[in-house]
Design an enzyme around this catalytic site. Structure first.
Site, PDB file in Angstrom:
ATOM      1  N   LYS A   1       0.443  -1.218  -0.555  1.00 31.44           N
ATOM      2  CA  LYS A   1       0.007  -0.405  -0.049  1.00 31.44           C
ATOM      3  C   LYS A   1       0.672   0.691   0.078  1.00 31.44           C
ATOM      4  O   LYS A   1       0.612   2.212  -1.186  1.00 31.44           O
ATOM      5  CB  LYS A   1      -1.140  -0.064   0.775  1.00 31.44           C
ATOM      6  CG  LYS A   1      -1.932  -0.589   0.976  1.00 31.44           C
ATOM      7  CD  LYS A   1      -2.835  -1.099   2.319  1.00 31.44           C
ATOM      8  CE  LYS A   1      -4.009  -2.246   2.181  1.00 31.44           C
ATOM      9  NZ  LYS A   1      -3.991  -2.988   3.312  1.00 31.44           N
TER      10      LYS A   1
ATOM     11  N   GLN B   1      -5.104  -1.733   9.470  1.00 30.50           N
ATOM     12  CA  GLN B   1      -4.485  -2.385   8.206  1.00 30.50           C
ATOM     13  C   GLN B   1      -5.580  -4.083   9.520  1.00 30.50           C
ATOM     14  O   GLN B   1      -4.247  -3.932  10.893  1.00 30.50           O
ATOM     15  CB  GLN B   1      -2.856  -2.674   8.430  1.00 30.50           C
ATOM     16  CG  GLN B   1      -2.924  -4.947   8.158  1.00 30.50           C
ATOM     17  CD  GLN B   1      -3.404  -4.167   6.607  1.00 30.50           C
ATOM     18  OE1 GLN B   1      -3.168  -3.937   5.439  1.00 30.50           O
ATOM     19  NE2 GLN B   1      -3.534  -5.900   6.653  1.00 30.50           N
TER      20      GLN B   1
ATOM     21  N   ASP C   1     -10.929   2.741   3.394  1.00 27.50           N
ATOM     22  CA  ASP C   1     -11.271   0.903   3.020  1.00 27.50           C
ATOM     23  C   ASP C   1     -13.063   0.945   2.865  1.00 27.50           C
ATOM     24  O   ASP C   1     -13.388  -0.520   1.876  1.00 27.50           O
ATOM     25  CB  ASP C   1     -11.084   0.129   4.078  1.00 27.50           C
ATOM     26  CG  ASP C   1      -9.407  -0.130   4.346  1.00 27.50           C
ATOM     27  OD1 ASP C   1      -9.115  -0.474   3.825  1.00 27.50           O
ATOM     28  OD2 ASP C   1      -9.458  -0.632   5.562  1.00 27.50           O
TER      29      ASP C   1
END
Length: 280
Positions: free
Chosen positions: A52, A96, A119
């Site tokens: 990422k 995460q 997200d």
């Protein structure tokens, strides 16, 4: 002969487009950033976070990294998220997953400002998706839609079957296909006549989390098959939810594993990050 849907190529296309948009935003003085939080040092999570960060660097999205120890208290993590919610320089927050067992993932995800939830997991964004309002969309399902569109595959009017009903893939996938005017059936572990239903699909999305579960008995001639799964087989090689060798000859188009849906997830995360910067 079936078409291999090349997720690597399409994800690169998207990242190149986003890079141009970021250059234009920065030329106008937009310099907001993505905050990436990792708790603990799980090897797989570290790889994902690294990927990422690389994507951010390529596209031109600035990122702040918070690497917290495994024993970080839940209240400490919530406090950090609160600070980032209030930081006008931060346009996106990514925590995460998975988190250590002593931390309540749902509570953490709910704490993120929906306007910074890149997200697309927050209930506000899920609700917006369900009624067709703009907002951040879960990255993997959004990536599947882009794979289909950029491969010239029509969704409108097609019979679409989604195998799996998870909050992260199955449910948002079904809603996105509906938005594109597909006729959608969602199947799961309690579905009766699963193979017969799957075999009706013009577009079959496999997100069951079981290696090579979908074989030729699930697929009709000429179907498009999208494999969301990723696993290690008995030879430690990557495979998906679809038994590629038995299924591919039946299809008109299919995604490989690796190189299909996987690269699209990070590309769509970058898309959400750029959207957040534009709208912050």
């Amino acid at each position: 002969m079936y078409q291999i849907i090349d997720g690597k190529r399409i994800s690169q296309e998207i990242k190149d487009e986003l890079k141009e948009r970021m250059e234009a935003l920065k030329a106008r003085g937009e310099s907001r950033c993505l905050a990436v939080i990792q708790v603990g040092s799980d090897p797989a999570s570290s790889v994902y976070v690294g990927n990422k960060k690389k994507a951010c660097a390529y596209v031109g999205v600035d990122s702040l990294s918070y690497e917290l120890p495994e024993n970080t208290a839940q209240e400490e993590l919530l406090s950090l998220i609160g600070d980032l919610n209030g930081n006008s320089r931060v346009s996106g927050i990514l925590v995460q997953l998975p988190l250590p067992h002593h931390i309540d993932e749902e509570k953490i995800l709910l704490a993120i400002d929906p306007r910074k939830d890149v997200d697309g997991f927050h209930p506000v964004n899920v609700g917006n998706l369900s009624i067709g309002r703009p907002g951040f969309v879960s990255c993997t399902p959004a990536g599947v839609i882009q794979l289909l569109k950029r491969s010239g595959i029509e969704i409108a009017g097609k019979e679409c079957v989604v195998l799996g009903r998870s909050n992260i893939v199955g449910k948002p996938m079904a809603m996105l296909l509906l938005q594109e005017n597909g006729t959608v059936t969602v199947c799961h572990s309690r579905t009766k006549n699963l193979k017969e239903i799957a075999k009706r699909a013009d577009i079959l999305v496999a997100a069951v989390g079981r290696p090579r579960f979908v074989n030729h008995d699930f697929v009709k001639e000429g179907a498009v098959v999208i494999d969301v799964g990723i696993h290690r087989n008995e030879d430690n090689r990557l495979c998906g939810d679809v038994d590629f060798d038995s299924v591919a000859p039946l299809t008109s188009a299919i995604t490989p594993v690796p190189g299909g849906v996987g690269p699209m997830t990070i590309a769509m995360l970058m898309s959400n990050c750029v959207l957040g910067i534009q709208e912050a």
